[in-house]
Design a protein around this motif. Structure first.
Motif, mmCIF file in Angstrom:
data_model
loop_
_atom_site.group_PDB
_atom_site.id
_atom_site.type_symbol
_atom_site.label_atom_id
_atom_site.label_comp_id
_atom_site.label_asym_id
_atom_site.label_seq_id
_atom_site.Cartn_x
_atom_site.Cartn_y
_atom_site.Cartn_z
ATOM 1 N N THR A 243 0.827 -1.206 0.000
ATOM 2 C CA THR A 243 0.000 0.000 0.000
ATOM 3 C C THR A 243 0.861 1.256 0.000
ATOM 4 N N ARG A 244 1.923 1.247 0.759
ATOM 5 C CA ARG A 244 2.806 2.414 0.802
ATOM 6 C C ARG A 244 3.495 2.636 -0.542
ATOM 7 N N LEU A 245 3.928 1.566 -1.201
ATOM 8 C CA LEU A 245 4.575 1.722 -2.500
ATOM 9 C C LEU A 245 3.594 2.244 -3.553
ATOM 10 N N ALA A 246 2.374 1.713 -3.546
ATOM 11 C CA ALA A 246 1.400 2.130 -4.552
ATOM 12 C C ALA A 246 0.922 3.558 -4.344
ATOM 13 N N LYS A 247 0.933 4.057 -3.120
ATOM 14 C CA LYS A 247 0.467 5.409 -2.845
ATOM 15 C C LYS A 247 1.534 6.467 -3.076
ATOM 16 N N ARG A 248 2.776 6.147 -2.785
ATOM 17 C CA ARG A 248 3.819 7.165 -2.791
ATOM 18 C C ARG A 248 4.533 7.311 -4.135
ATOM 19 N N HIS A 249 4.514 6.302 -4.961
ATOM 20 C CA HIS A 249 5.306 6.324 -6.187
ATOM 21 C C HIS A 249 4.384 6.161 -7.394
ATOM 22 N N ASP A 250 4.708 6.868 -8.469
ATOM 23 C CA ASP A 250 3.878 6.779 -9.665
ATOM 24 C C ASP A 250 4.173 5.538 -10.479
ATOM 25 N N VAL A 251 5.398 5.000 -10.396
ATOM 26 C CA VAL A 251 5.774 3.770 -11.100
ATOM 27 C C VAL A 251 6.542 2.886 -10.131
ATOM 28 N N VAL A 252 6.134 1.634 -10.025
ATOM 29 C CA VAL A 252 6.806 0.639 -9.191
ATOM 30 C C VAL A 252 7.341 -0.444 -10.114
ATOM 31 N N VAL A 253 8.639 -0.723 -10.028
ATOM 32 C CA VAL A 253 9.292 -1.691 -10.908
ATOM 33 C C VAL A 253 9.750 -2.873 -10.067
#
Length: 403
Positions: A243-253
């Protein structure tokens, strides 16, 4: 005709493997084989027949080659207490009945632990629709889960907070649960390893108990509670991270990891299974849609750990025991996982360097074979064959590059 067989009087009759046929055969025999069925909800039997029909259809499709994957075996009988005890409602008066209560047919109103206000409000406003309810038991606790079709407004684009964070590369591992390209390290709590002592003690007590005794049932319940606690701790940590990665960053690799091949290593199987790498990717796949971000999956053969994040030099001889990456071209010394995370972020930014001297496998790896080394992006993706250059030319280029 493909079918199963059921007793009707003194005759052995064939029953087709379809839900209407199975339901008709059950209605004809239920008074004789289950005189207590009137005390239960008809939905429990209907859901069981539906699952049986789906399982039999999978068997038929697997035999005819219509179903991908491994061969599906015939459905086995699941005894109460030996499998996941559950039943499902699809019709009838069921659903939320207040803030902390649910209504179930034949059971009535039941108090629940979590508040139901969010679901009740969506149902009252017409922004959600119930499709079914599943009642299950895990480690002595009962759970009810609703299948709901919810109208959710997908964000048109990333928020200002997400734009400020930018893309992030996530390298998953065993030593650390995740290493981000920002330099942040997410520790691996190792919930299973922390509970192994209690699990061993409970398992020995269960094995030494007398079969079919009250003490054996108590020890089985204690063992199940320990396993459930580990699973709940792991699930909570995974949801917090994703949840933190999806909320804070526009692209997750993230990487396309071959987890099925990694757990075949008997030395690392338990640690790899405890990290739940595939579950992290699965949660990111739908949470990035919820919060307006995007998930990018790097090719399985991309050498993120063997490539220098500073100049692009590659070290094909890097082993798993080498925890520090040392570049012989620019002299960069960096942690192996951090180097891989930075390379993943650079890959989606479009500035990753590509060369023709590719290494590693050139086709999709079979399940029972050893996983070859990673290859550079752009040569051949998983499921395709071929190489960018002839083998001799590639070898000559590698020698020239190394000199």
């Amino acid at each position: 005709m493909i079918g199963s067989y059921g007793l009707s009087g003194d005759l052995l009759t064939a029953v087709r493997w379809t839900l209407p046929a199975l339901r008709l055969a059950w209605n004809a025999a239920k008074r004789d084989v289950a005189p207590w069925w009137d005390a239960c909800s008809k939905e429990a039997f209907s859901a069981g027949l539906d699952q049986l029909a789906r399982g039999l259809k999978n068997v038929t499709d697997s035999r005819k080659g219509k179903r991908k994957g491994r061969r599906v075996g015939f459905p086995r009988f699941k005894k109460r207490g030996k499998a996941r005890d559950s039943f499902r409602y699809t019709t009838g008066a069921y659903g939320p009945a207040g803030d902390r209560r649910v209504k179930l047919p034949r059971i009535g109103r039941v108090k629940v632990h979590e508040p139901m206000g969010a679901l009740t409000g969506r149902l009252a406003e017409g922004r959600a629709r119930l499709f079914g309810a599943t009642v299950s038991r895990t480690a002595g606790r009962w759970f009810v889960s609703f299948t709901v079709d919810v109208e959710r407004d997908a964000p048109a684009g990333p928020s200002r907070r997400q734009r400020a964070a930018g893309p992030v590369g996530v390298d998953l591992g065993v030593k650390h649960r995740a290493v981000l390209s920002t330099g942040e390290t997410v520790a691996n709590p190792k919930h299973l390893a922390g509970s192994l002592r209690r699990l061993r003690k409970a398992s020995r007590a269960y094995a030494r108990s007398k079969p079919d005794s009250a003490g054996r049932r108590q020890r089985a319940a204690r063992l199940a509670r320990i396993h459930a606690r580990v699973a709940h701790q792991r699930r909570d940590g995974l949801h917090t991270l994703t949840t933190r990665l999806a909320k804070r960053h526009d692209v997750v690799v993230v990487e396309d990891l071959h987890v099925a091949g990694m757990v075949r290593n008997r030395r690392l199987a338990r640690a790899v299974a405890d990290t739940a790498m595939a579950e992290i990717r699965r949660q990111l796949s739908y949470k990035t849609i919820w919060y307006g971000s995007r998930l990018e999956v790097a090719d399985r053969w991309y050498p993120s750990s063997k490539t220098c994040s500073g100049c692009g030099w590659r070290n094909p001889s890097l082993t798993l025991s080498d925890r520090t990456f040392t570049c012989q071209s620019c002299g960069l010394v960096v942690d192996r996982d951090l180097n891989a995370a930075v390379n993943l972020r650079t890959l989606v930014a479009g500035s990753a360097s590509e060369t023709e001297n590719a290494r590693g496998g050139d086709r999709k790896t079979a399940l029972a074979r050893q996983v070859p080394g990673k290859r550079e992006p752009g040569t051949a993706r998983a499921g395709q064959t071929g190489s960018a250059v002839p083998p001799r030319t590639a070898a000559r280029q590698r020698l020239t590059h190394a000199s």
